[in-house]
Structure formats: structure tokens, C-alpha cells
Design a protein around this motif. Structure first.
Motif, mmCIF file in Angstrom:
data_model
loop_
_atom_site.group_PDB
_atom_site.id
_atom_site.type_symbol
_atom_site.label_atom_id
_atom_site.label_comp_id
_atom_site.label_asym_id
_atom_site.label_seq_id
_atom_site.Cartn_x
_atom_site.Cartn_y
_atom_site.Cartn_z
ATOM 1 N N HIS A 89 0.938 -1.188 0.105
ATOM 2 C CA HIS A 89 0.231 -0.097 0.081
ATOM 3 C C HIS A 89 0.840 1.247 0.127
ATOM 4 C CE1 HIS A 89 -3.982 -1.635 0.985
ATOM 5 N NE2 HIS A 89 -3.176 -2.565 1.616
ATOM 6 N N GLY A 90 0.372 2.284 -0.246
ATOM 7 C CA GLY A 90 0.918 3.679 -0.331
ATOM 8 C C GLY A 90 0.822 4.688 -1.435
ATOM 9 N N THR A 91 1.186 5.771 -1.407
ATOM 10 C CA THR A 91 0.928 6.654 -2.586
ATOM 11 C C THR A 91 1.707 6.179 -3.794
ATOM 12 O OG1 THR A 91 2.637 8.159 -1.756
ATOM 13 C CG2 THR A 91 0.122 8.407 -1.285
ATOM 14 N N THR A 92 2.860 5.497 -3.337
ATOM 15 C CA THR A 92 3.735 5.033 -4.568
ATOM 16 C C THR A 92 3.680 3.476 -4.368
ATOM 17 O OG1 THR A 92 5.722 5.047 -3.321
ATOM 18 C CG2 THR A 92 5.157 6.648 -4.587
ATOM 19 N N ARG A 93 3.586 2.825 -5.908
ATOM 20 C CA ARG A 93 3.615 1.314 -5.615
ATOM 21 C C ARG A 93 5.086 0.620 -5.512
ATOM 22 N NH1 ARG A 93 -0.144 2.412 -3.693
ATOM 23 N NH2 ARG A 93 -2.293 2.175 -4.332
ATOM 24 N N ASN A 94 5.584 -0.236 -4.661
ATOM 25 C CA ASN A 94 6.381 -0.799 -4.364
ATOM 26 C C ASN A 94 6.391 -2.201 -3.887
ATOM 27 O OD1 ASN A 94 8.436 1.552 -5.178
ATOM 28 N ND2 ASN A 94 7.712 2.294 -3.258
ATOM 29 N N TRP A 95 7.169 -3.001 -4.349
ATOM 30 C CA TRP A 95 7.199 -4.555 -3.773
ATOM 31 C C TRP A 95 7.938 -4.420 -2.460
ATOM 32 C CZ3 TRP A 95 4.128 -7.800 -6.297
ATOM 33 C CH2 TRP A 95 4.011 -7.490 -7.672
ATOM 34 N N ASP A 96 7.422 -5.373 -1.789
ATOM 35 C CA ASP A 96 8.128 -5.610 -0.191
ATOM 36 C C ASP A 96 9.378 -5.980 -0.020
ATOM 37 O OD1 ASP A 96 7.329 -7.914 -0.965
ATOM 38 O OD2 ASP A 96 6.544 -8.376 1.261
ATOM 39 N N HIS A 97 10.046 -6.403 -1.405
ATOM 40 C CA HIS A 97 11.349 -6.662 -1.286
ATOM 41 C C HIS A 97 11.939 -6.531 -2.593
ATOM 42 C CE1 HIS A 97 10.929 -8.900 2.589
ATOM 43 N NE2 HIS A 97 10.029 -9.481 2.215
ATOM 44 N N PRO A 98 13.240 -6.318 -2.870
ATOM 45 C CA PRO A 98 13.905 -6.334 -4.176
ATOM 46 C C PRO A 98 13.522 -7.488 -5.011
ATOM 47 C CG PRO A 98 15.455 -5.827 -2.749
ATOM 48 C CD PRO A 98 14.262 -6.336 -1.833
ATOM 49 N N PHE A 99 13.594 -7.249 -6.403
ATOM 50 C CA PHE A 99 13.388 -8.602 -7.430
ATOM 51 C C PHE A 99 14.689 -9.323 -7.115
ATOM 52 C CE2 PHE A 99 11.073 -5.565 -10.457
ATOM 53 C CZ PHE A 99 9.880 -6.111 -9.977
ATOM 54 N N PRO A 100 14.381 -10.906 -6.838
ATOM 55 C CA PRO A 100 15.227 -11.963 -6.640
ATOM 56 C C PRO A 100 15.991 -12.087 -8.330
ATOM 57 C CG PRO A 100 13.129 -12.952 -6.821
ATOM 58 C CD PRO A 100 12.928 -11.430 -6.900
ATOM 59 N N ARG A 101 16.972 -13.030 -8.331
ATOM 60 C CA ARG A 101 17.660 -13.258 -9.532
ATOM 61 C C ARG A 101 17.832 -14.730 -9.418
ATOM 62 N NH1 ARG A 101 21.263 -11.023 -6.243
ATOM 63 N NH2 ARG A 101 23.363 -11.562 -6.051
ATOM 64 N N CYS A 102 18.385 -15.188 -10.608
ATOM 65 C CA CYS A 102 18.597 -16.807 -10.770
ATOM 66 C C CYS A 102 20.116 -16.746 -10.933
ATOM 67 C CB CYS A 102 17.724 -17.471 -11.602
ATOM 68 S SG CYS A 102 16.014 -17.450 -11.139
ATOM 69 N N GLU A 103 20.859 -17.559 -10.109
ATOM 70 C CA GLU A 103 22.279 -17.607 -10.703
ATOM 71 C C GLU A 103 22.694 -19.040 -10.755
ATOM 72 O OE1 GLU A 103 24.329 -15.488 -7.758
ATOM 73 O OE2 GLU A 103 23.772 -13.570 -8.553
ATOM 74 N N VAL A 104 23.659 -19.535 -11.199
ATOM 75 C CA VAL A 104 24.272 -20.702 -11.189
ATOM 76 C C VAL A 104 25.196 -21.120 -10.012
ATOM 77 C CG1 VAL A 104 25.859 -22.224 -12.391
ATOM 78 C CG2 VAL A 104 24.154 -20.925 -13.770
ATOM 79 N N PRO A 105 24.879 -21.860 -9.207
ATOM 80 C CA PRO A 105 25.612 -22.044 -8.119
ATOM 81 C C PRO A 105 27.030 -22.756 -8.381
ATOM 82 C CG PRO A 105 23.905 -23.727 -7.940
ATOM 83 C CD PRO A 105 23.720 -22.840 -9.258
ATOM 84 N N CYS A 106 28.064 -22.293 -7.786
ATOM 85 C CA CYS A 106 29.069 -23.287 -7.702
ATOM 86 C C CYS A 106 29.147 -24.425 -6.943
ATOM 87 C CB CYS A 106 30.300 -22.256 -7.433
ATOM 88 S SG CYS A 106 32.018 -22.929 -7.529
ATOM 89 N N GLY A 107 28.663 -25.437 -7.231
ATOM 90 C CA GLY A 107 28.467 -26.800 -6.555
ATOM 91 C C GLY A 107 27.345 -26.668 -5.747
ATOM 92 N N GLY A 108 27.316 -27.705 -4.840
ATOM 93 C CA GLY A 108 25.933 -28.116 -4.131
ATOM 94 C C GLY A 108 25.598 -29.470 -4.259
ATOM 95 N N ASN A 109 24.382 -29.848 -3.264
ATOM 96 C CA ASN A 109 23.970 -31.249 -3.416
ATOM 97 C C ASN A 109 22.610 -30.956 -4.162
ATOM 98 O OD1 ASN A 109 25.732 -32.057 -1.416
ATOM 99 N ND2 ASN A 109 24.532 -31.408 0.408
ATOM 100 N N ILE A 110 22.547 -32.220 -5.042
ATOM 101 C CA ILE A 110 21.645 -32.200 -5.938
ATOM 102 C C ILE A 110 20.962 -33.595 -5.871
ATOM 103 C CG2 ILE A 110 20.910 -32.313 -8.413
ATOM 104 C CD1 ILE A 110 23.543 -30.755 -8.809
#
Length: 189
Positions: A89-110
Motif C-alpha cells: 500500500h502507499g502513494t507509490t507502488r513498491n514490492w515489499d522486497h527487491p526482485f530476486p535473481r537466478c544464478e548458477v551455484p558453484c557446487g551443491g547437493n542435487i
């Protein structure tokens, strides 16, 4: 929107309607100096459109006040940031958090039975001196003891590597020179 009484001043109230009714009721116990009510109308704009969302999808199409959207990355990418955003809500429209992004992880458990592993930074070239390790675990296999499936440099292997174990460990090390990218498709049987 709310019900208020006494001398406490309520916080600013917001409504998304073009019409709001205010009811005033006194209890006849004593006379008071009264109240002051200020209001302001503003345009009901939408929050910013998150498209295009690189390497992922946006679920939900409502960008109005109070509506939420969620973000999902394509296979092989990892979501960085909040997965659900709500238009505030508010006089200007904003999302409650910044836009996320998708990145390739360097390793991990799949743990998915099939998928893709991308080089760090894909589709851009991987950085120099990268050292990434992925552990892929699929449905239980025949249980062979660990063995090295191969070392692959500068190009594709002659034959795709295969394992009878339900786990494989993929380690990628780049040299000090920047450059290149890769994509590894795997499938559990």
C-alpha cells in the motif's frame, strides 16, 4: 478499515476503494472539542512488472496492492533473494522486497533423478580459479564402491560417463585463465 476511540490518534489508513465512509458516534457522556480528519486521493497504480525474469519464471499475474507473486528458477539455477513478493500500500507502488535473481551455484547437493549442471556464471564464461563440487544423489543404485569415472578437459568425452552407484561427485576446477563454459546433463536409471 478500523474502529477507533479515545484520544489515541490512529496511524495513517489506506484503502484501495474510490469511496470510503467515516462514521462518527459520541456516547453523550461529555462534550469534547472535536476532531480533524485529513484525506488524500491518489492514483491506484500497479507495482512494477518483474518481467523479463532471466533464467526463471514468475508465477502470478497480479501487480495490484496486496497481491503477491512468486519466483522460480529454471533447473540448474538457484534463487537469490525472496521467492514471494507482495505489492505494498502507499502513494507509490513498491514490492515489499527487491526482485530476486537466478544464478548458477558453484557446487551443491542435487537430489533430482535427472537434470543439468551449468558452469558458474552460465551462460557467461566461468571465472578463473573456480573450484566447484556437486554431489548428485539419485534413487538407490546397485551400490558399487566409489571409483573415478574420468577426467575431462577441453571438450566433450568420447563416451558419456556412467556409474552403477546412486551417487556421483562432480568437481570442476578452472585454470588461472578465464574463459569457457559447460553444461552437463545427467539422468538416473
Amino acid at each position: 478499515i478500523g474502529r477507533f476511540s479515545g484520544q489515541d490518534v490512529p496511524p495513517s489508513l489506506l484503502t484501495t476503494s474510490h469511496e470510503t465512509t467515516v462514521y462518527f458516534h459520541s456516547d453523550h457522556s461529555q462534550n469534547k472539542p472535536g476532531f480533524r480528519f485529513e484525506y488524500q486521493a491518489y492514483e491506484l497504480n500497479e507495482c512494477l512488472d518483474p518481467e523479463p525474469f532471466r533464467y526463471g519464471v514468475v508465477v502470478g499475474a497480479g501487480y495490484n496492492v496486496g497481491q503477491s507473486i512468486s519466483f522460480e528458477c529454471l533447473p540448474g539455477y538457484q534463487l537469490m533473494g525472496h521467492s514471494i513478493l507482495t505489492c505494498e500500500h502507499g502513494t507509490t507502488r513498491n514490492w515489499d522486497h527487491p526482485f530476486p535473481r537466478c544464478e548458477v551455484p558453484c557446487g551443491g547437493n542435487i537430489t533430482s533423478d535427472n537434470g543439468t549442471i551449468f558452469s558458474p556464471g552460465y551462460p557467461e564464461e566461468y571465472p578463473s580459479s573456480a573450484d566447484c563440487t556437486w554431489l548428485i544423489t539419485v534413487a538407490t543404485g546397485l551400490g558399487e564402491t566409489a571409483r573415478k569415472l574420468g577426467v575431462f578437459t577441453d571438450g566433450e568425452p568420447n563416451e558419456p560417463a556412467s556409474s552403477t552407484s546412486n551417487q556421483i561427485l562432480v568437481r570442476f576446477r578452472s585454470n588461472t585463465e578465464k574463459g569457457g563454459l559447460f553444461r552437463i546433463n545427467y539422468q538416473g536409471m
